[in-house]
Design a protein around this motif. Sequence first.
Motif, PDB file in Angstrom:
ATOM      1  N   THR A 124       0.823  -1.054   0.077  1.00  0.00           N
ATOM      2  CA  THR A 124       0.041  -0.014  -0.064  1.00  0.00           C
ATOM      3  C   THR A 124       0.939   1.203   0.000  1.00  0.00           C
ATOM      4  OG1 THR A 124      -0.022   0.234   2.308  1.00  0.00           O
ATOM      5  CG2 THR A 124      -1.649  -0.993   1.358  1.00  0.00           C
ATOM      6  N   LYS A 125       0.302   2.405  -0.431  1.00  0.00           N
ATOM      7  CA  LYS A 125       0.995   3.608  -0.257  1.00  0.00           C
ATOM      8  C   LYS A 125       0.632   4.318   1.101  1.00  0.00           C
ATOM      9  CE  LYS A 125       1.309   6.421  -3.753  1.00  0.00           C
ATOM     10  NZ  LYS A 125       0.915   7.473  -4.959  1.00  0.00           N
ATOM     11  N   LEU A 126      -0.484   4.146   1.566  1.00  0.00           N
ATOM     12  CA  LEU A 126      -0.925   4.617   2.816  1.00  0.00           C
ATOM     13  C   LEU A 126      -1.024   3.767   3.882  1.00  0.00           C
ATOM     14  CD1 LEU A 126      -4.107   6.845   1.323  1.00  0.00           C
ATOM     15  CD2 LEU A 126      -1.537   7.520   1.737  1.00  0.00           C
ATOM     16  N   ASN A 127      -0.463   4.259   5.079  1.00  0.00           N
ATOM     17  CA  ASN A 127      -0.623   3.267   6.199  1.00  0.00           C
ATOM     18  C   ASN A 127      -2.143   2.912   6.692  1.00  0.00           C
ATOM     19  OD1 ASN A 127       0.621   2.385   8.801  1.00  0.00           O
ATOM     20  ND2 ASN A 127      -0.690   3.629   9.899  1.00  0.00           N
ATOM     21  N   ASP A 128      -3.114   3.831   6.562  1.00  0.00           N
ATOM     22  CA  ASP A 128      -4.429   3.412   6.840  1.00  0.00           C
ATOM     23  C   ASP A 128      -4.897   2.623   5.944  1.00  0.00           C
ATOM     24  OD1 ASP A 128      -6.763   4.202   8.604  1.00  0.00           O
ATOM     25  OD2 ASP A 128      -7.551   4.360   6.403  1.00  0.00           O
ATOM     26  N   ARG A 182       6.644   5.667  -2.666  1.00  0.00           N
ATOM     27  CA  ARG A 182       6.792   4.677  -1.514  1.00  0.00           C
ATOM     28  C   ARG A 182       5.658   3.335  -1.304  1.00  0.00           C
ATOM     29  NH1 ARG A 182       4.977   6.418   4.660  1.00  0.00           N
ATOM     30  NH2 ARG A 182       6.141   4.625   5.896  1.00  0.00           N
ATOM     31  N   ALA A 183       6.193   2.392  -1.140  1.00  0.00           N
ATOM     32  CA  ALA A 183       5.439   1.048  -0.758  1.00  0.00           C
ATOM     33  C   ALA A 183       5.538   0.622   0.292  1.00  0.00           C
ATOM     34  CB  ALA A 183       5.735   0.017  -1.708  1.00  0.00           C
ATOM     35  N   MET A 184       4.624   0.631   1.209  1.00  0.00           N
ATOM     36  CA  MET A 184       4.468  -0.098   2.576  1.00  0.00           C
ATOM     37  C   MET A 184       4.256  -1.580   2.108  1.00  0.00           C
ATOM     38  SD  MET A 184       2.678   2.437   4.963  1.00  0.00           S
ATOM     39  CE  MET A 184       3.334   1.478   6.518  1.00  0.00           C
ATOM     40  N   ILE A 185       5.080  -2.614   2.750  1.00  0.00           N
ATOM     41  CA  ILE A 185       4.744  -3.948   2.367  1.00  0.00           C
ATOM     42  C   ILE A 185       4.580  -4.800   3.534  1.00  0.00           C
ATOM     43  CG2 ILE A 185       5.794  -6.198   1.332  1.00  0.00           C
ATOM     44  CD1 ILE A 185       7.456  -3.980  -0.543  1.00  0.00           C
ATOM     45  N   THR A 186       3.612  -5.660   3.805  1.00  0.00           N
ATOM     46  CA  THR A 186       3.381  -6.618   4.929  1.00  0.00           C
ATOM     47  C   THR A 186       3.337  -7.924   4.230  1.00  0.00           C
ATOM     48  OG1 THR A 186       2.349  -5.050   6.189  1.00  0.00           O
ATOM     49  CG2 THR A 186       1.840  -7.393   6.641  1.00  0.00           C
ATOM     50  N   THR A 187       4.344  -8.865   4.884  1.00  0.00           N
ATOM     51  CA  THR A 187       4.351 -10.167   4.360  1.00  0.00           C
ATOM     52  C   THR A 187       4.045 -11.070   5.258  1.00  0.00           C
ATOM     53  OG1 THR A 187       6.198  -9.601   3.158  1.00  0.00           O
ATOM     54  CG2 THR A 187       5.918 -11.873   3.420  1.00  0.00           C
ATOM     55  N   MET A 188       2.883 -11.913   4.809  1.00  0.00           N
ATOM     56  CA  MET A 188       2.429 -13.025   5.825  1.00  0.00           C
ATOM     57  C   MET A 188       2.871 -14.286   5.204  1.00  0.00           C
ATOM     58  SD  MET A 188      -1.457 -11.449   6.845  1.00  0.00           S
ATOM     59  CE  MET A 188      -1.523  -9.805   7.502  1.00  0.00           C
ATOM     60  N   GLN A 189       3.314 -15.174   6.534  1.00  0.00           N
ATOM     61  CA  GLN A 189       3.574 -16.625   5.834  1.00  0.00           C
ATOM     62  C   GLN A 189       2.482 -17.520   6.642  1.00  0.00           C
ATOM     63  OE1 GLN A 189       6.086 -17.365   3.978  1.00  0.00           O
ATOM     64  NE2 GLN A 189       6.942 -15.210   4.100  1.00  0.00           N
ATOM     65  N   PHE A 190       2.047 -18.355   5.586  1.00  0.00           N
ATOM     66  CA  PHE A 190       0.911 -19.289   6.061  1.00  0.00           C
ATOM     67  C   PHE A 190       1.378 -20.768   5.777  1.00  0.00           C
ATOM     68  CE2 PHE A 190      -1.371 -15.480   4.980  1.00  0.00           C
ATOM     69  CZ  PHE A 190      -2.075 -15.375   6.171  1.00  0.00           C
ATOM     70  N   THR A 191       0.855 -21.590   6.434  1.00  0.00           N
ATOM     71  CA  THR A 191       1.027 -23.240   6.205  1.00  0.00           C
ATOM     72  C   THR A 191      -0.206 -23.852   6.222  1.00  0.00           C
ATOM     73  OG1 THR A 191       3.139 -23.445   7.475  1.00  0.00           O
ATOM     74  CG2 THR A 191       2.126 -25.430   7.149  1.00  0.00           C
ATOM     75  N   ALA A 192      -0.473 -24.371   4.998  1.00  0.00           N
ATOM     76  CA  ALA A 192      -1.657 -25.262   4.797  1.00  0.00           C
ATOM     77  C   ALA A 192      -1.448 -26.844   5.016  1.00  0.00           C
ATOM     78  CB  ALA A 192      -2.284 -25.098   3.325  1.00  0.00           C
ATOM     79  N   LYS A 193      -2.094 -27.299   5.951  1.00  0.00           N
ATOM     80  CA  LYS A 193      -1.733 -28.689   6.156  1.00  0.00           C
ATOM     81  C   LYS A 193      -2.732 -29.507   5.514  1.00  0.00           C
ATOM     82  CE  LYS A 193      -0.172 -27.742  10.897  1.00  0.00           C
ATOM     83  NZ  LYS A 193       1.243 -28.218  10.720  1.00  0.00           N
TER      84      LYS A 193
END
Length: 206
Positions: A124-128, A182-193
């Motif tokens: 995203t560009k914006l924190n909100d 500017r790019a704000m980046i959030t990375t989420m790691q998941f595991t599928a069982k």
Amino acid sequence: MLGQYFYHEILRKTVIGFGTLFNGIEIRHDADDGASVSRMKVPLAYGPMQKFLAKIEQQPTLKGRPAITLPRMSFEMTTINYDSSRKASITQTFRSYNTGNLNNVKKVFMPVPYNVGFTLSIATKLNDDMLQIMEQILPYFQPGLNITLNLVSSINEKRDIPIILESINMSDDYEGSFDNRRAMITTMQFTAKIYLFGAVADNPDA
């Protein structure tokens, strides 16, 4: 035994099922008139986030092509690992009965447990905008969420597949100089069982 063709599309179904979890997320902003709210569905695509950021950086030279804008989400399958902790039995096969026809018996190789890793990236560009997206995801993972997949259609083998949220990493990405996009980046790691099934035989004595 090896060389017998079968394809249950389990990995493909898992990828689609994972992506479906996040394809309805939207963000909202107060409109300029102060009396209404603008809505935007956050685009979701399969692939690494860096590929989309690179396209954004190159856009001034991509004449005639639609602009790639933020916010945006992407996901990809990153790992496949055997999970020995979920090994159920040393039995090699079991029999599956059609509830509508008890004479229709199939021999099925026992499923093998695997953990499939996924990465979900949010830019995203914006924190909100980032906070809006995260709040629409995190409450559902405690830390897992089950999805139901029809793993083997020929025997109607449906199972609940846990999707586990393993970690969250947040960062700011500046492309070029400090004053550039500017790019704000959030990375989420998941595991599928998941469980992978082998061949299904129509003859139970085969």
